[in-house]
Design an enzyme around this catalytic site. Structure first.
Site, PDB file in Angstrom:
ATOM      1  N   HIS A 184      92.991  39.585 -30.836  1.00  0.00           N
ATOM      2  CA  HIS A 184      94.353  40.222 -30.487  1.00  0.00           C
ATOM      3  C   HIS A 184      95.001  39.228 -29.247  1.00  0.00           C
ATOM      4  CE1 HIS A 184      94.058  43.414 -33.249  1.00  0.00           C
ATOM      5  NE2 HIS A 184      92.901  43.800 -32.686  1.00  0.00           N
ATOM      6  N   SER A 262      88.474  37.076 -19.614  1.00  0.00           N
ATOM      7  CA  SER A 262      87.908  37.788 -20.541  1.00  0.00           C
ATOM      8  C   SER A 262      86.686  38.635 -20.150  1.00  0.00           C
ATOM      9  CB  SER A 262      87.000  37.045 -21.599  1.00  0.00           C
ATOM     10  OG  SER A 262      86.260  36.144 -21.126  1.00  0.00           O
ATOM     11  N   ASP A 287      90.018  34.893 -13.596  1.00  0.00           N
ATOM     12  CA  ASP A 287      90.560  36.097 -13.390  1.00  0.00           C
ATOM     13  C   ASP A 287      89.212  37.086 -13.107  1.00  0.00           C
ATOM     14  OD1 ASP A 287      92.418  38.240 -12.838  1.00  0.00           O
ATOM     15  OD2 ASP A 287      92.323  39.089 -14.866  1.00  0.00           O
ATOM     16  N   GLU A 292      82.155  41.739  -8.791  1.00  0.00           N
ATOM     17  CA  GLU A 292      83.705  42.038  -8.196  1.00  0.00           C
ATOM     18  C   GLU A 292      83.357  42.791  -7.017  1.00  0.00           C
ATOM     19  OE1 GLU A 292      86.104  42.801 -11.439  1.00  0.00           O
ATOM     20  OE2 GLU A 292      85.820  40.771 -12.347  1.00  0.00           O
ATOM     21  N   HIS A 315      91.242  39.971 -11.036  1.00  0.00           N
ATOM     22  CA  HIS A 315      90.803  40.764 -12.439  1.00  0.00           C
ATOM     23  C   HIS A 315      92.138  41.637 -12.701  1.00  0.00           C
ATOM     24  CE1 HIS A 315      87.896  42.946 -15.167  1.00  0.00           C
ATOM     25  NE2 HIS A 315      88.958  42.822 -15.688  1.00  0.00           N
ATOM     26  N   ILE A 316      93.384  40.784 -12.641  1.00  0.00           N
ATOM     27  CA  ILE A 316      94.721  41.372 -13.098  1.00  0.00           C
ATOM     28  C   ILE A 316      95.227  40.972 -14.408  1.00  0.00           C
ATOM     29  CG2 ILE A 316      95.222  41.565 -10.448  1.00  0.00           C
ATOM     30  CD1 ILE A 316      96.972  38.665 -11.089  1.00  0.00           C
ATOM     31  N   GLY A 317      94.563  40.615 -15.478  1.00  0.00           N
ATOM     32  CA  GLY A 317      95.009  40.184 -16.466  1.00  0.00           C
ATOM     33  C   GLY A 317      95.930  41.381 -17.253  1.00  0.00           C
ATOM     34  N   GLY A 318      95.522  42.571 -17.255  1.00  0.00           N
ATOM     35  CA  GLY A 318      96.111  43.443 -17.707  1.00  0.00           C
ATOM     36  C   GLY A 318      96.956  44.250 -16.727  1.00  0.00           C
TER      37      GLY A 318
END
Length: 431
Positions: A184, A262, A287, A292, A315-318
């Site tokens: 997706h 990912s 990312d 982490e 880690h801000i992709g979403g």
């Protein structure tokens, strides 16, 4: 959330609800009181609103908890909502006797022992599509930023350095983007990249329909050798762990770029650092990381910190308001449907069942070990009580069976109790 606001939500849930969700209805669900929801890690307001409208009781905690603390908090909790930091081990799940369902308000579910949850009769939901656009937009923005060395120029300006250069700065039009994982997110990146005039190739272990003018390649090595930009969109599996390392960097074009939004376990960071210092990479945007920080106040340390033309994000992709709102709404609605009707569509570790309600009946939901003869035993119990089955549906996986059955109201409770006592039963409740 502050105590005043939390008290407001607890007050709101005490207001009159529809008959479907009043206290008597919840007693029919096998619950002594309205379902209790525990949400960790600052899950979005839309999830809270969804549960409150359904008449559920909502408790909020801003952070992930250690396994002992989480086990203690889960006493009396029917629905648990988490994000990526909370780890649900088999031991925690076995100790959480009251939990009916789990919602991962994020994309991945690797923080949950899905096999253990399955064996305990606990379905798990996530939101695999809700942050697709947000991640795709971030990747496209980073492609342009890397090609223009924007990270370096911004940092220099903030330290008072005026460095106006065009060397090693390029347009992205006409360049080749290689997408590893054409799901997706990967396919959405493909659409956006083509709109910028990029050529797109992709590699996936599953045959996928190409969108637009994108072209599949048969081997990862072929993609690495031809792409100017390589972006990774794969899940965390044994097959993808450390899939990009020294060997793969050696295949990439001189002056190419790597992007990973990912999973942190996909790229070997020491090998990435070497490829950035010595070539062939001209830059990277990362990312996600193998390790982490647990909290925003903790220091982040990595071998690629401070390297040229490297964009590092936490880690801000979403992490957009739109994505988080959609995730909150989608997962909460799935959990509510399961508690109220037994629908398991979309659960990642459970047989997929959804059955339309029949007016004037009580619904029995039966989770059992998948062994021969269970349905015969269930139907024998129904027959002994002279009950009338209005509808019935069964779905199984390798380990468990999931049965939904609508019966006449007058004997449903007795049938439910008898089915629960069968030796193959894992969990039985009545709706």
């Amino acid at each position: 959330m502050c105590k005043k606001t939390l008290d407001l939500y607890r007050h709101e849930k005490s207001k009159p609800m529809t008959k479907t969700h009043d206290s008597l209805a919840f007693q029919r669900l096998g619950l002594a009181q309205v379902p209790k929801v525990l949400l960790l890690e600052n899950i979005h307001q839309t999830a809270i609103d969804t549960f409150v409208r359904a008449g559920f009781s909502v408790d909020l905690l801003p952070k992930a908890l250690s396994p002992p603390a989480l086990t203690e908090q889960l006493a009396g909790v029917q629905i648990l909502g988490i994000r990526s930091k909370t780890k649900l081990t088999a031991d925690v799940l076995r100790a959480s006797k009251d939990v009916l369902a789990i919602g991962c308000f994020c994309i991945g579910t690797n923080q949950v022992d899905l096999n253990a949850a399955n064996g305990l009769g606990i379905p798990v939901w996530n939101a695999p599509f809700s942050n697709t656009r947000s991640v795709a937009e971030l990747i496209v923005a980073e492609i342009i930023a890397l090609s223009r060395q924007l990270g370096d120029r911004v940092r220099e300006m903030h330290t008072g350095t005026w460095r106006k250069v065009a060397e090693n700065c390029f347009e992205v039009r006409g360049k080749t983007l290689g997408i590893v994982g054409y799901g997706h997110i990967g396919s959405q990146v493909s659409v956006l990249a083509e709109s910028l005039g990029m050529h797109v190739v992709f590699f996936d272990i599953v045959q996928k329909l190409a969108i637009g003018n994108s072209q599949p390649v048969e081997e990862l090595s072929q993609l690495l050798r031809t792409a100017d930009f390589v972006t990774l969109h794969v899940p965390a599996t044994p097959q993808t762990q450390w899939m990009i390392g020294e060997r793969e960097f050696g295949m990439m074009k001189k002056g190419s770029y790597l992007l990973n939004a990912s999973r942190g376990s996909v790229v070997r960071i020491p090998d990435l650092a070497k490829a950035l210092r010595e070539g062939p990479l001209a830059g990277a945007a990362i990312d996600v990381f193998p390790e982490e920080p647990e909290e925003n106040t903790n220091k982040f340390v990595s071998e690629i910190c401070g390297l040229r033309n490297v964009i590092l994000t936490p880690h801000i992709g979403g992490s957009t308001q739109e994505a988080q709102a959609s995730i909150g709404r989608e997962v909460a609605q799935s959990l509510c449907r399961y508690v109220v009707s037994g629908a398991t569509q979309g659960a990642v570790n459970f047989p997929q069942v959804e059955l339309a309600a029949v007016a004037g009946t009580y619904r029995i939901i039966h989770i059992h070990h998948n062994v021969p003869g269970v349905l015969s035993e269930v139907n024998r119990v129904v027959s002994e009580h002279r009950a009338n089955i209005h509808s019935q549906i069964l779905s199984t996986d390798e380990r468990i069976g999931y049965l939904i059955m609508d019966l006449d109201q007058n004997v449903a409770r007795e049938v439910c109790e008898k089915i629960q006592s069968l030796p193959t039963s894992i969990r039985t409740r009545m709706v």
